[in-house]
Structure formats: C-alpha cells, structure tokens
Motif scaffolding. Structure first.
Motif, PDB file in Angstrom:
ATOM      1  N   GLU A   1       0.828  -1.212   0.000  1.00  0.00           N
ATOM      2  CA  GLU A   1       0.000   0.000   0.000  1.00  0.00           C
ATOM      3  C   GLU A   1       0.861   1.260   0.000  1.00  0.00           C
TER       4      GLU A   1
ATOM      5  N   ARG B   1       2.323   1.525  -3.397  1.00  0.00           N
ATOM      6  CA  ARG B   1       1.236   1.827  -4.344  1.00  0.00           C
ATOM      7  C   ARG B   1       1.030   3.339  -4.409  1.00  0.00           C
ATOM      8  N   ARG B   2       0.972   3.973  -3.241  1.00  0.00           N
ATOM      9  CA  ARG B   2       0.774   5.426  -3.192  1.00  0.00           C
ATOM     10  C   ARG B   2       2.044   6.181  -3.619  1.00  0.00           C
TER      11      ARG B   2
ATOM     12  N   TYR C   1       1.452   3.072  -8.369  1.00  0.00           N
ATOM     13  CA  TYR C   1       1.117   1.854  -9.117  1.00  0.00           C
ATOM     14  C   TYR C   1      -0.185   2.065  -9.880  1.00  0.00           C
ATOM     15  N   PRO C   2      -0.213   1.761 -11.167  1.00  0.00           N
ATOM     16  CA  PRO C   2      -1.459   1.861 -11.927  1.00  0.00           C
ATOM     17  C   PRO C   2      -2.491   0.857 -11.395  1.00  0.00           C
ATOM     18  N   ASP C   3      -3.766   1.194 -11.525  1.00  0.00           N
ATOM     19  CA  ASP C   3      -4.837   0.312 -11.045  1.00  0.00           C
ATOM     20  C   ASP C   3      -4.714  -1.088 -11.636  1.00  0.00           C
ATOM     21  N   GLU C   4      -4.318  -1.177 -12.892  1.00  0.00           N
ATOM     22  CA  GLU C   4      -4.178  -2.487 -13.537  1.00  0.00           C
ATOM     23  C   GLU C   4      -3.114  -3.340 -12.842  1.00  0.00           C
TER      24      GLU C   4
ATOM     25  N   VAL D   1      -2.172  -3.029  -9.675  1.00  0.00           N
ATOM     26  CA  VAL D   1      -2.710  -3.370  -8.353  1.00  0.00           C
ATOM     27  C   VAL D   1      -3.645  -4.571  -8.471  1.00  0.00           C
ATOM     28  N   ARG D   2      -4.542  -4.547  -9.450  1.00  0.00           N
ATOM     29  CA  ARG D   2      -5.454  -5.681  -9.655  1.00  0.00           C
ATOM     30  C   ARG D   2      -4.675  -6.946  -9.999  1.00  0.00           C
ATOM     31  N   TYR D   3      -3.634  -6.805 -10.825  1.00  0.00           N
ATOM     32  CA  TYR D   3      -2.796  -7.952 -11.193  1.00  0.00           C
ATOM     33  C   TYR D   3      -2.154  -8.566  -9.945  1.00  0.00           C
TER      34      TYR D   3
ATOM     35  N   GLN E   1      -3.099  -8.318  -6.765  1.00  0.00           N
ATOM     36  CA  GLN E   1      -4.123  -8.909  -5.897  1.00  0.00           C
ATOM     37  C   GLN E   1      -4.639 -10.227  -6.476  1.00  0.00           C
ATOM     38  N   ARG E   2      -4.852 -10.266  -7.786  1.00  0.00           N
ATOM     39  CA  ARG E   2      -5.303 -11.494  -8.455  1.00  0.00           C
ATOM     40  C   ARG E   2      -4.236 -12.583  -8.366  1.00  0.00           C
TER      41      ARG E   2
END
Length: 155
Positions: free
Chosen positions: A101, A104-105, A109-112, A114-116, A118-119
C-alpha cells in the motif's frame, strides 16, 4: 542457482546454502543460510522458494511478482511487495500488505498493476489450498535429494 528443469511454465532451480542474494530495491545483499528449491513462473505472477533444512521443507516464501524473465542463465523479476509465507508453526499467511500500500501510493502503481498483484496473490493462495503445482508434491523428490545432500555436507 542451478537450473534443474522447466515445467508447467516455470523454471525450477536449486539454491545452495550460503549463496548471496542481491535485493536491488533495498540496496542490500543477503546471505541465505539454507538450501532451497526455487520456482520462477514465466507466465504468472509469482516465485516460490521451498527453504530446506533439517531433512525437509522448513518454510515456503512466495513473492507476488510480475512474470519472471529469463535471459541466458539469468532470471529476474519485479517483486510487487506482497508475500505469501508458510511454516509449520504459523501455517499460511500474507505479509507486507502495508509495504504494498505504501509503494502503491508513493510509486503510483497503476490500477491495472494493483489488480494484477491482488489477483496473483489470490491465485497463488488457491494453488496452495488446493494442492496444485508447485504445491502438489511433484517437487518432493527434488526436495528430498537436496535435503539429503545438505545433510551430508553438514556431517
């Protein structure tokens, strides 16, 4: 590291006790005290290190990462901060969520991405829970061989 084979879209390698590991973002070099069996995913977002001592696996350290890249004999990956760990005492747990986190801030980090990440973490947890490669026992013979060789060296 010694490359042993390629399987399931992953490179499988052996790490000797006492090897040096350079962490580029932390600017530090660590000495790894134990042998390991390493799994580097070429098409998915993880690495797995089965840490071997005392006759078997003592812990498992998984990096959530961008897919590994092989250039000749070198393997590299971009660590995405999240880690999945296992040991006998504590079982499976996720660590470094706060670091993820913060970065990320701080690094935007791009949202894509971050989702990658987490997935990839969820997928790796599912693999561990369901006993799918590399947690399916198919690497047990190599772990046993490394444990036996390590024990002989320590005699």
């Amino acid at each position: 590291m010694k490359l042993l084979e390629e399987r399931e879209g992953c490179l499988i390698a052996e790490g000797k006790a006492g090897r040096r590991l350079k962490h580029h973002t932390k600017g530090q070099t660590f000495t790894v005290p134990h042998a390991s069996l390493e799994v580097y995913a070429l098409n998915e977002g993880y690495t797995v290190s089965f840490d071997i001592a005392e006759g078997g696996v003592i812990s498992i350290y998984c990096n959530i990462a961008q897919p590994c890249v092989r250039k000749g004999n070198d393997v590299s990956f971009v660590d995405l901060d999240l880690d999945l760990l296992w040991n006998e005492e504590l079982g499976w747990r996720v660590v470094d969520e706060d670091e993820f986190e913060d970065n990320r801030r701080r690094l935007g980090y791009p949202d894509e991405l971050v989702r990658y990440a987490q997935r990839s973490l969820r997928d790796l947890q599912e693999r561990a829970h369901r006993g799918r490669f590399p947690f399916d026992g198919s690497l047990d013979a190599q772990v046993s061989r490394i444990a036996a060789e390590t024990a002989k060296l320590n005699e």
